[in-house]
Design a protein around this motif. Structure first.
Motif, PDB file in Angstrom:
ATOM      1  N   PRO A 154      50.482  38.088  36.497  1.00 30.72           N
ATOM      2  CA  PRO A 154      50.968  36.943  35.705  1.00 30.72           C
ATOM      3  C   PRO A 154      52.192  37.333  34.885  1.00 30.72           C
ATOM      4  O   PRO A 154      52.249  38.436  34.315  1.00 30.72           O
ATOM      5  N   GLY A 155      53.157  36.434  34.861  1.00 28.61           N
ATOM      6  CA  GLY A 155      54.408  36.719  34.171  1.00 28.61           C
ATOM      7  C   GLY A 155      55.449  37.377  35.045  1.00 28.61           C
ATOM      8  O   GLY A 155      56.614  37.485  34.643  1.00 28.61           O
ATOM      9  N   GLY A 156      55.051  37.804  36.228  1.00 27.15           N
ATOM     10  CA  GLY A 156      55.974  38.481  37.128  1.00 27.15           C
ATOM     11  C   GLY A 156      56.823  37.519  37.930  1.00 27.15           C
ATOM     12  O   GLY A 156      56.758  36.293  37.754  1.00 27.15           O
ATOM     13  N   SER A 157      57.623  38.098  38.836  1.00 31.02           N
ATOM     14  CA  SER A 157      58.568  37.319  39.629  1.00 31.02           C
ATOM     15  C   SER A 157      58.472  37.686  41.098  1.00 31.02           C
ATOM     16  O   SER A 157      58.101  38.817  41.453  1.00 31.02           O
ATOM     17  N   GLY A 211      61.967  24.907  35.322  1.00 29.48           N
ATOM     18  CA  GLY A 211      62.282  25.902  34.307  1.00 29.48           C
ATOM     19  C   GLY A 211      61.824  27.301  34.663  1.00 29.48           C
ATOM     20  O   GLY A 211      62.238  28.272  34.024  1.00 29.48           O
ATOM     21  N   ARG A 212      60.965  27.418  35.661  1.00 30.58           N
ATOM     22  CA  ARG A 212      60.480  28.747  36.077  1.00 30.58           C
ATOM     23  C   ARG A 212      60.961  29.101  37.482  1.00 30.58           C
ATOM     24  O   ARG A 212      61.188  30.276  37.773  1.00 30.58           O
ATOM     25  N   PHE A 213      61.088  28.118  38.349  1.00 33.25           N
ATOM     26  CA  PHE A 213      61.498  28.348  39.741  1.00 33.25           C
ATOM     27  C   PHE A 213      62.925  27.843  39.939  1.00 33.25           C
ATOM     28  O   PHE A 213      63.336  26.836  39.339  1.00 33.25           O
ATOM     29  N   THR A 214      63.643  28.523  40.823  1.00 36.38           N
ATOM     30  CA  THR A 214      64.997  28.114  41.171  1.00 36.38           C
ATOM     31  C   THR A 214      65.170  28.172  42.682  1.00 36.38           C
ATOM     32  O   THR A 214      64.888  29.215  43.298  1.00 36.38           O
ATOM     33  N   VAL A 215      65.623  27.067  43.262  1.00 36.30           N
ATOM     34  CA  VAL A 215      65.889  27.024  44.694  1.00 36.30           C
ATOM     35  C   VAL A 215      67.395  27.127  44.899  1.00 36.30           C
ATOM     36  O   VAL A 215      68.179  26.530  44.147  1.00 36.30           O
ATOM     37  N   SER A 216      67.787  27.895  45.913  1.00 36.02           N
ATOM     38  CA  SER A 216      69.204  28.078  46.202  1.00 36.02           C
ATOM     39  C   SER A 216      69.371  28.294  47.702  1.00 36.02           C
ATOM     40  O   SER A 216      68.389  28.530  48.420  1.00 36.02           O
ATOM     41  N   ARG A 217      70.599  28.199  48.148  1.00 36.26           N
ATOM     42  CA  ARG A 217      70.850  28.404  49.568  1.00 36.26           C
ATOM     43  C   ARG A 217      72.036  29.319  49.761  1.00 36.26           C
ATOM     44  O   ARG A 217      72.964  29.342  48.950  1.00 36.26           O
ATOM     45  N   ASP A 218      72.018  30.066  50.864  1.00 36.37           N
ATOM     46  CA  ASP A 218      73.142  30.883  51.300  1.00 36.37           C
ATOM     47  C   ASP A 218      73.418  30.460  52.736  1.00 36.37           C
ATOM     48  O   ASP A 218      72.767  30.924  53.676  1.00 36.37           O
ATOM     49  N   TYR A 229      66.403  30.193  49.394  1.00 39.66           N
ATOM     50  CA  TYR A 229      65.577  31.055  48.567  1.00 39.66           C
ATOM     51  C   TYR A 229      64.798  30.235  47.540  1.00 39.66           C
ATOM     52  O   TYR A 229      65.217  29.155  47.127  1.00 39.66           O
ATOM     53  N   LEU A 230      63.680  30.796  47.126  1.00 38.98           N
ATOM     54  CA  LEU A 230      62.931  30.256  45.994  1.00 38.98           C
ATOM     55  C   LEU A 230      62.651  31.418  45.052  1.00 38.98           C
ATOM     56  O   LEU A 230      61.816  32.280  45.352  1.00 38.98           O
ATOM     57  N   GLN A 231      63.384  31.444  43.968  1.00 41.24           N
ATOM     58  CA  GLN A 231      63.165  32.460  42.934  1.00 41.24           C
ATOM     59  C   GLN A 231      62.080  31.952  42.006  1.00 41.24           C
ATOM     60  O   GLN A 231      62.218  30.869  41.417  1.00 41.24           O
ATOM     61  N   MET A 232      61.013  32.715  41.879  1.00 43.11           N
ATOM     62  CA  MET A 232      59.873  32.299  41.075  1.00 43.11           C
ATOM     63  C   MET A 232      59.688  33.277  39.929  1.00 43.11           C
ATOM     64  O   MET A 232      59.435  34.472  40.166  1.00 43.11           O
ATOM     65  N   ASN A 233      59.851  32.809  38.715  1.00 45.09           N
ATOM     66  CA  ASN A 233      59.703  33.626  37.521  1.00 45.09           C
ATOM     67  C   ASN A 233      58.517  33.133  36.695  1.00 45.09           C
ATOM     68  O   ASN A 233      58.033  32.018  36.889  1.00 45.09           O
ATOM     69  N   ALA A 234      58.080  33.968  35.780  1.00 43.79           N
ATOM     70  CA  ALA A 234      56.982  33.602  34.869  1.00 43.79           C
ATOM     71  C   ALA A 234      55.799  33.044  35.652  1.00 43.79           C
ATOM     72  O   ALA A 234      55.243  31.990  35.303  1.00 43.79           O
TER      73      ALA A 234
END
Length: 121
Positions: free
Chosen positions: A14-17, A65-72, A79-84
């Motif tokens: 928990p709290g990880g990414s 506020g915790r996840f960020t979706v982006s494309r290359d 990508y799906l960056q998952m924080n907290a």
């Protein structure tokens, strides 16, 4: 045959990414809205985040506020960056793609096989 392949899942405290990747073959993701969904055991599948062809993003209130979706587009990858991360984020995460979609409530034609994310101490 178009194919989506997710990767990057695993076990995290928990709290990880974690960062999930969705790489396509047989289709060019820059022409598609790409969405991430998840499904926990005994639960219905739910939309998490999506990114449009114009890079407009939408998020579920549960992850905003915790996840960020982006494309290359050069790598044909989303990508799906998952924080907290929280216990409740544990699920199989799927990526999906659809030319005509604009949000998480739309129908998606192409789906990956899923990657497991487990949040546990």
């Amino acid at each position: 045959q178009p194919q989506l392949v997710e990767s990057g899942g695993g076990l995290v405290q928990p709290g990880g990414s974690l960062r999930l990747s969705c790489t396509a073959s047989g289709l060019f993701l820059d022409s598609y809205t790409v969405a991430w969904f998840r499904q926990a055991p005994g639960e219905e599948r739910e939309g998490v985040a999506c990114i449009g062809k114009d890079e407009t993003t939408n998020y579920s209130d549960l992850v905003k506020g915790r996840f960020t979706v982006s494309r290359d587009n050069a790598k044909n990858t989303v990508y799906l960056q998952m924080n907290a991360l929280e216990f409740e984020d544990s699920a199989v995460y799927y990526c999906s793609a659809e030319r005509l979609a604009s949000g998480l409530d739309d129908m998606y034609d192409y789906w990956g096989q899923g990657t497991q994310v487990t949040v546990s101490s």
